[in-house]
Every structure is written in structure tokens, then in C-alpha cells.
Design an enzyme around this catalytic site. Structure first.
Site, mmCIF file in Angstrom:
data_model
loop_
_atom_site.group_PDB
_atom_site.id
_atom_site.type_symbol
_atom_site.label_atom_id
_atom_site.label_comp_id
_atom_site.label_asym_id
_atom_site.label_seq_id
_atom_site.Cartn_x
_atom_site.Cartn_y
_atom_site.Cartn_z
ATOM 1 N N GLY A 19 6.752 5.181 8.258
ATOM 2 C CA GLY A 19 5.999 6.433 8.196
ATOM 3 C C GLY A 19 6.123 7.184 9.501
ATOM 4 O O GLY A 19 7.083 7.002 10.256
ATOM 5 N N SER A 20 5.124 8.000 9.766
ATOM 6 C CA SER A 20 5.188 8.866 10.948
ATOM 7 C C SER A 20 4.969 8.077 12.237
ATOM 8 O O SER A 20 4.332 7.017 12.240
ATOM 9 C CB SER A 20 4.123 9.955 10.823
ATOM 10 N N THR A 21 5.461 8.637 13.330
ATOM 11 C CA THR A 21 5.272 7.990 14.628
ATOM 12 C C THR A 21 3.788 7.942 14.978
ATOM 13 O O THR A 21 3.304 6.953 15.537
ATOM 14 C CB THR A 21 6.101 8.729 15.702
ATOM 15 N N GLU B 266 8.992 1.394 11.265
ATOM 16 C CA GLU B 266 10.140 2.290 11.018
ATOM 17 C C GLU B 266 9.569 3.696 11.028
ATOM 18 O O GLU B 266 8.885 4.097 10.087
ATOM 19 C CB GLU B 266 10.762 2.002 9.647
ATOM 20 N N LYS C 60 0.889 -1.175 0.000
ATOM 21 C CA LYS C 60 0.000 0.000 0.000
ATOM 22 C C LYS C 60 0.920 1.216 0.000
ATOM 23 O O LYS C 60 1.420 1.643 1.038
ATOM 24 C CB LYS C 60 -0.891 -0.033 1.249
ATOM 25 N N ALA D 210 1.106 7.642 12.954
ATOM 26 C CA ALA D 210 0.442 6.533 12.246
ATOM 27 C C ALA D 210 0.973 5.195 12.774
ATOM 28 O O ALA D 210 0.210 4.228 12.928
ATOM 29 C CB ALA D 210 0.664 6.653 10.745
ATOM 30 N N GLY D 211 2.280 5.149 13.076
ATOM 31 C CA GLY D 211 2.880 3.920 13.605
ATOM 32 C C GLY D 211 2.251 3.489 14.919
ATOM 33 O O GLY D 211 2.030 2.298 15.170
ATOM 34 N N GLU E 276 10.043 16.383 14.916
ATOM 35 C CA GLU E 276 10.557 16.130 13.572
ATOM 36 C C GLU E 276 9.940 17.150 12.612
ATOM 37 O O GLU E 276 8.720 17.208 12.460
ATOM 38 C CB GLU E 276 10.180 14.699 13.145
ATOM 39 N N CYS F 296 14.146 10.435 7.313
ATOM 40 C CA CYS F 296 13.927 10.095 8.726
ATOM 41 C C CYS F 296 15.213 10.085 9.541
ATOM 42 O O CYS F 296 15.197 10.411 10.712
ATOM 43 C CB CYS F 296 13.233 8.746 8.808
#
Ligand code: NAD
Length: 475
Positions: free
Chosen positions: A226-228, A248, A174, A230-231, A381, A282
Site C-alpha cells: 500500500g501507500s508509504t 511493499e 484484510k 500507511a506502511g 507518487e 506502484c
């Protein structure tokens, strides 16, 4: 406009989706083309294809046969690498010289590396037990949901696809909507070399499609970059489902300049370590820590570096800094610059939109000095070409500041004494760190600790992430 067809790839066939997203070229702000945008139904179809009989046969295919197919897949990716690199640059603004390496050469090289790793691989190991012996089997984890961002779309996708396919898994990629067109390069290569239908499915789409995929009952493992934020959401879902997950996530890494560092070499090194991909990386060394007694000379040199970078058309080989990926991303970065201006920090380079770039989403390379490590611009970030410089007193103080972050992804140490710098590197709580430079190594694990993530990609560890072990006790 691009000529790439906005299609999705499911079960070995290309399909025209029912929904599309307009991909905007960040260098111009104009539409590049219509990109495919998978719906939940498309995701369901992709999962069904990944669980179909031909896809499941890939699991039991001898590793040497899988390796042979993957080598052909690698060659097919290599064949279209120039085209893919240019397309990514047009989608996300990455300077073309970088794109040729990370979106062109790297994916083919990584597929070949993992093919080599499993080629002579024996999935079973015999271990003596107290009574009898045990067969320890390494089996593919199953159907993998790979979810990727737009900043290094080909590299971050292949860091999941290559080890997963080598391990015998089937994959649903995706990809992010901003880079929904280049993702099809994997589909074209797969179709060309006859990767069995359903083993690799490409369904670019938005966050809702991603969330649907993460929680899908037909998925056995999730690999996310991706972003923290969404993670965290993905990790919560996987926790509830007891589903293996690799995350990651973001970073805010420190560049520790030691008191013996060479001024010219260090500043040359920071050009890449701290500004690579327009700051949308990142592992960027975006917090620069400088010993107090060398502070003025380094602040001046880093400010000069930022001011000397060529900002412009990412397709031009002379460009150092291209545009940010989207108008939204530029707003976010400009907001952080405003936060920096209103803090106690001192703006020493950049600070806005370049006058000579009237269209596109450009931001000047920007440096703030005298930044307190507790400030928002040092803790959050930014994901743009914005650096902070903070003075420190001694090595222990530098280590404490570097570790004073919620993130733990990467970092760099700069010194004329590699062993001394390595000792400092050992004390930094991150998943990787560079001495006098920073570059991922496909043979060594990459990933984060703390808010930067869970699990590792690349190297043999990256393959193990797509395997489960089974012990067969024999008496
Ligand atoms: P993002 O998290 O918003 O999106 C990344 C991907 O996840 C996209 O495909 C998106 O559609 C999808 N997604 C978003 N929310 C989701 C959800 N709830 N469930 C499932 N899928 C979802 O990130 P972004 O802003 O597009 O990318 C930049 C971020 O990625 C930065 O924070 C950066 O540090 C991070 N990043 C990390 C690494 C690493 O290896 N650690 C590498 C590159 C980028």
C-alpha cells in the site's frame, strides 16, 4: 449490480458481517453492490480461527501434502478466473485485457509455482559444526496478517497468500474496501478444495480494521502492500512489537532513455511501462529521462502516445485507459495536474477530464515536459496516468536524476545496446529494474529500497519471508 454475496470467510465458514461498504463502479460512478466491511470483532475471530487446532495442523502437514492441496486450490482459482477478472475490472476500472492476466491467470499460476517449490522440500539441513553438527530447520513464521490495496487486488493478495500457505502459515487477508468483493474468490476456492478451516480467512475492511489486525497479539507476521504513509504507521507498530513485517510501498520510478534508443520501440514499450492500469501501478516508469540532443523527438512521440490511447469502458477490450478507482483518487490526480500547470513545466498532452466521458472517474493521459526533477510532480507518487519528462546531459547525469528520489521501487532503461543498458541498471538504487520493458517475474524477487519498502515478494525469497530458521546444535 453484482450477485456476489457480501460475506466474510472465517474458520472455513461464510458469515454475514454486521457492517457493509458500498462498492462503486468507477466507470459509471454508480453502486456495484454492498461489500463486506469487517469489524474489530471479526478480525479477532479471524485471528482465533487462524490459531485454532485445524489451522495449526497445516504447519506440521508434510510439504508434499500441502503442495497437493495448493495445486487443487490453484485449479479452483483458475476455474473462476474469468469471473474474478471481470469483477475486479468493475470494482477498480482496470482494463479487462490486463485484469484477465493479473487477476485471472496470475493467482492460479503463482499458487502452483509455490506448490512446486515446496513439494520436494526438506525442512531440515544438516551442517557440520566445530563440535558435533547442527540441524538448521525452516519453520513457518506462524499467523500472517496480509493487508492489500485495491489496484491489483488479486495479484497482490496471492503474492502473500501463496508463499505463506506453502510455508505452512495460516493467513488473514484484510482486503481493501474498494475491492472487497473479489477477495472472496480466494474463499470460494479454499472452501471448494477443503483447505483446512482457519488456514485462510478473508476479512475485507477499512484502515481501522487493518490497524487492529497489525497490532493483534495473535499475529506473528505482517505483509503489507500500500501507500508509504500507511506502511510507515504499520512499520512503527511492528517495530514496537518486534514483529516481522514486509512492506511493499509506493514508487516514482524513472524510465532512462539512452542516446542510442530506438524511438518507435521505446515509445511502444512505454505504453505499458508508464501507463499500465490507468497509471495506478506502484512500479510505473512515470519519470521519463531523455538525452538533451534527442529531446524534441521524444517529447513529441510521448505526447502523441498519450493522446493516442483509447480512454473508456474498462470492460471493452479496445480500451487502453479506464477510469481511476474513485472520485477521491481522481481529485488527487487532478490536483497534481494543477500543481504541474502552475510549475515551470510544459503541458504537452492531456491535462483534464475527457469530454466524451461524462460519468465515471476518467482522467486524460497527461504528459508534462521540461520538468525539474525537484518539482513535486517528479517527486511525489501521483498514481494516475500522468508522466513527467526531464532532459539530461550524459549517462552520469541520468543516473543521478533517476536516483534523486525518496523512492526506490523500480525503473526502466531503454537502449539498442542491452549490455550498456544493464550497466546503467546496475547503478540505479531500486529493488527491480527493466531493460527495454518491465514485467514482474514470479520466479524472481520483487520489492523496494528506501521509501518503497522492506523485504521481497515472489521467487524463493518470497517463500523465505514466511519462514523462520531454528538451529538445533547436536553433540
Ligand atoms: P493505502 O495504504 O491507503 O491502503 C492499502 C491497504 O492498507 C488497504 O487495505 C487499507 O485499508 C489498509 N490500511 C490503510 N491504512 C492502514 C493502517 N494504518 N493500518 C493497517 N492497514 C491500513 O493505499 P492505497 O491508496 O489504497 O493504495 C495505493 C498505494 O499502494 C500506492 O501508494 C501504491 O504505490 C502502493 N502500492 C505498492 C505496491 C508495491 O508492491 N510496492 C503495489 C501496489 C500498490
Amino acid at each position: 449490480m453484482t450477485t456476489v454475496q457480501p460475506e466474510i470467510y472465517i474458520g472455513g465458514s461464510f458469515w454475514r458481517p454486521v457492517e457493509f461498504t458500498t462498492v462503486i463502479e468507477p466507470a459509471t460512478g454508480r453502486p456495484l453492490g454492498e461489500g463486506p466491511c469487517a469489524t474489530e470483532t471479526d478480525i479477532d475471530d479471524a485471528v482465533a480461527a487462524a490459531r485454532s487446532a485445524p489451522a495449526l495442523q497445516w504447519r506440521s502437514c508434510p510439504p508434499a501434502e500441502r503442495a497437493a492441496v495448493l495445486k487443487r486450490f490453484s485449479a479452483a482459482l483458475r476455474e473462476r478466473s474469468a469471473q474474478t477478472a471481470t469483477l475486479v475490472t468493475r470494482e477498480n476500472g482496470m482494463p479487462i485485457t490486463l485484469s484477465r492476466l493479473v487477476n485471472g491467470i496470475f493467482p492460479a499460476a503463482l499458487v502452483r509455482y509455490y506448490a512446486g517449490l515446496v513439494e520436494g522440500f526438506s525442512p531440515e539441513e544438516v551442517r557440520p559444526a566445530l563440535a558435533g553438527h547442527t540441524l538448521v530447520r525452516r519453520e513457518p513464521v506462524g499467523v500472517v496478517a496480509a493487508i492489500t490495496p485495491w489496484n491489483y487486488p488479486q495479484a497482490l493478495a496471492v503474492m502473500k497468500i501463496a508463499p505463506a500457505l506453502a510455508a505452512g502459515c495460516s493467513v488473514i487477508l484484510k482486503a481493501a474496501p474498494e475491492t472487497s468483493l473479489d477477495a472472496l474468490a480466494f474463499a470460494y476456492a479454499a472452501a471448494e478444495v477443503g483447505l483446512p478451516a482457519g488456514v485462510l480467512n478473508i476479512v475485507p475492511g477499512g484502515a481501522a480494521a487493518g490497524a487492529h489486525l497489525v497490532g493483534h497479539p495473535g499475529v506473528d507476521k505482517v505483509a503489507f502492500t500500500g501507500s508509504t504513509a500507511a506502511g510507515r504507521a504499520i512499520g512503527e507498530t511492528c517495530g514496537r512489537l518486534i514483529r516481522p513485517v514486509t512492506l511493499e510501498l509506493g514508487g516514482k520510478s524513472a524510465a532512462i532513455i539512452l542516446d542510442d534508443a530506438d524511438l518507435t520501440d521505446t515509445v511502444n514499450g512505454l505504453r505499458s511501462a508508464s501507463f499500465v492500469n490507468n497509471g495506478q501501478t506502484c512500479h510505473l516508469s512515470s519519470r521519463i529521462l531523455v538525452p538533451r540532443f534527442r529531446y524534441p523527438e521524444f517529447v513529441d512521440a510521448i505526447a502523441d502516445l498519450a493522446s493516442s490511447l483509447t480512454v473508456g469502458d474498462p470492460l471493452d477490450e479496445a480500451t487502453d485507459i479506464g477510469p481511476l478507482v474513485s472520485e477521491r483518487q481522481r481529485e488527487r490526480v487532478l490536483d497534481y495536474i494543477a500543481i504541474g500547470r502552475n510549475s515551470g513545466a510544459k503541458l504537452v498532452a492531456g491535462g483534464g477530464v475527457p469530454d466524451d466521458q461524462p460519468s465515471g472517474w476518467f482522467v486524460q493521459p497527461t504528459v508534462f515536459a521540461d520538468v525539474d526533477n525537484a518539482d513535486r510532480i517528479a517527486q511525489e507518487e501521483i498514481f494516475g496516468p500522468v508522466l513527467t519528462i526531464t532532459p539530461y546531459d550524459d549517462d552520469d547525469n541520468a543516473v543521478a536524476i533517476a536516483n534523486g528520489s525518496a523512492f526506490g521501487l523500480a525503473g526502466t532503461v531503454w537502449s539498442t545496446d542491452v549490455e550498456r543498458a544493464t550497466d546503467i541498471a546496475r547503478r540505479i538504487r531500486t529493488g527491480s529494474i527493466g531493460v527495454n520493458g518491465y514485467e514482474l517475474d514470479m520466479r524472481s524477487p520483487f520489492g523496494g529500497v528506501k521509501d518503497s519498502g522492506i523485504g521481497r515478494e515472489l521467487g524463493p525469497e518470497g517463500l523465505a519471508a514466511y519462514e523462520v530458521t531454528k538451529s538445533i546444535y547436536r553433540f
